[in-house]
Design an enzyme around this catalytic site. Structure first.
Site, mmCIF file in Angstrom:
data_model
loop_
_atom_site.group_PDB
_atom_site.id
_atom_site.type_symbol
_atom_site.label_atom_id
_atom_site.label_comp_id
_atom_site.label_asym_id
_atom_site.label_seq_id
_atom_site.Cartn_x
_atom_site.Cartn_y
_atom_site.Cartn_z
ATOM 1 N N GLY A 130 27.272 -5.922 -16.230
ATOM 2 C CA GLY A 130 26.013 -5.198 -16.222
ATOM 3 C C GLY A 130 25.060 -5.807 -15.200
ATOM 4 N N ASN A 187 15.144 -11.444 0.195
ATOM 5 C CA ASN A 187 16.197 -11.364 1.200
ATOM 6 C C ASN A 187 16.467 -12.703 1.853
ATOM 7 O OD1 ASN A 187 17.285 -8.527 1.772
ATOM 8 N ND2 ASN A 187 15.108 -8.162 1.507
ATOM 9 N N GLY A 236 15.533 -5.768 -4.275
ATOM 10 C CA GLY A 236 16.755 -5.487 -5.017
ATOM 11 C C GLY A 236 17.573 -4.323 -4.489
ATOM 12 N N GLU A 237 17.438 -4.013 -3.192
ATOM 13 C CA GLU A 237 18.182 -2.868 -2.660
ATOM 14 C C GLU A 237 19.687 -3.090 -2.732
ATOM 15 O OE1 GLU A 237 18.647 -0.088 1.333
ATOM 16 O OE2 GLU A 237 16.794 -1.198 1.026
ATOM 17 N N ARG A 238 20.140 -4.336 -2.566
ATOM 18 C CA ARG A 238 21.575 -4.628 -2.683
ATOM 19 C C ARG A 238 22.075 -4.281 -4.086
ATOM 20 N NH1 ARG A 238 22.939 -9.501 -2.939
ATOM 21 N NH2 ARG A 238 25.095 -9.282 -2.283
ATOM 22 N N LEU A 261 22.278 -8.044 -14.318
ATOM 23 C CA LEU A 261 21.657 -9.194 -14.963
ATOM 24 C C LEU A 261 20.187 -9.355 -14.588
ATOM 25 C CD1 LEU A 261 24.568 -11.799 -14.569
ATOM 26 C CD2 LEU A 261 24.068 -10.283 -16.494
#
Length: 262
Positions: free
Chosen positions: A45, A102, A67-69, A47
């Site tokens: 899931g 990043n 958090g785009e990755r 985290l």
């Protein structure tokens, strides 16, 4: 539909209601890294929730702050919804959050990182010292990254493609464009390290101060360097002088001796 609350101010939002930030520092995402992260999300899931801003123009739509990755990996993992924290801060704080995530989680390319810092300077009037404080990077490092944005397009393309390093690019900054192009060619042909490049640039500058080297001697140096595959320097004074070949290991010295023997 409206987002649902899962606790601790974390919302569960459909992936389709979230879009990437066009000002995101990172422009290139490594496919293998996203695939690996998507497998982890399938098994364990998500985290760590992503951080988003609410879209001012479209209700219940959001833009990624950090958090785009994870968002890309969640889509790849087949998730329909993702946990988010809605950022209530100002735009400056959002830009900082995106940059710092990043820089700390996965290295940006030098050009991407430099552009991110430049955006903070231009849009939010931040000084290099302030960026240093928030990012944890030294002020001189930030200054040099921003400076490489002014390099010619050809040099930046070599840097973006990984043909030269940030250290090479930083050394080239001190040169005029014609000297820069020549040094760039030498770096590629002779496979010069950053230290070798720095030494060569210093040597060339010192040579210009002391005496202008004869054009024929320069041609001999270039020819022999390409022929041997090692940097050759000729110091000539009225037809007498020293020819030197630069090596970095004993193995390279042995190779040079073999070349001369043959």
């Amino acid at each position: 539909r409206s987002p649902s609350i899962t606790g601790n101010n974390i919302l569960l939002i459909p992936l389709g209601k979230i879009k990437p930030n066009k000002n995101q520092p990172r422009k290139i995402f490594k496919d293998d890294s996203i695939i690996e992260l998507s497998k982890s999300i399938k098994n364990q899931g998500l985290l760590v929730p992503i951080i988003v801003n609410e879209d001012k123009n479209v209700k219940n739509n959001y833009t990624i702050v950090a958090g785009e990755r994870r968002w890309r990996a969640a889509k790849l993992a087949g998730l329909s919804e993702i946990q988010v924290i809605v950022n209530k801060g100002e735009e400056k704080a959002s830009s900082l959050a995106s940059l710092i995530e990043n820089v700390q989680r996965e290295d940006l390319s030098p050009l991407e990182e430099g552009q991110a810092y430049q955006n903070l300077v231009e849009k939010h009037k931040m000084t290099h010292e302030e960026i240093s404080k928030y990012s944890g990077k030294s002020r001189s490092y930030i200054t040099n990254l921003i400076r490489i944005l002014a390099l010619p397009k050809r040099v930046k393309s070599f840097l973006a493609e990984g043909k030269i390093s940030f250290g090479h690019a930083r050394t080239l900054l001190s040169l005029k464009e014609e000297e820069m192009n020549k040094t760039l060619e030498d770096i590629m042909k002779l496979k010069l390290s950053v230290r070798d490049t720095e030494d060569m640039v210093k040597s060339n500058k010192k040579s210009k101060i002391n005496t202008k080297k004869d054009i024929n001697i320069l041609e001999y140096e270039k020819y022999l360097s390409l022929k041997l595959g090692y940097q050759v320097t000729i110091k000539d004074i009225k037809g007498k002088g020293i020819l030197s070949v630069r090596y970095k290991t004993l193995e390279q010295l042995e190779e040079i001796v073999k070349l001369f023997n043959s």
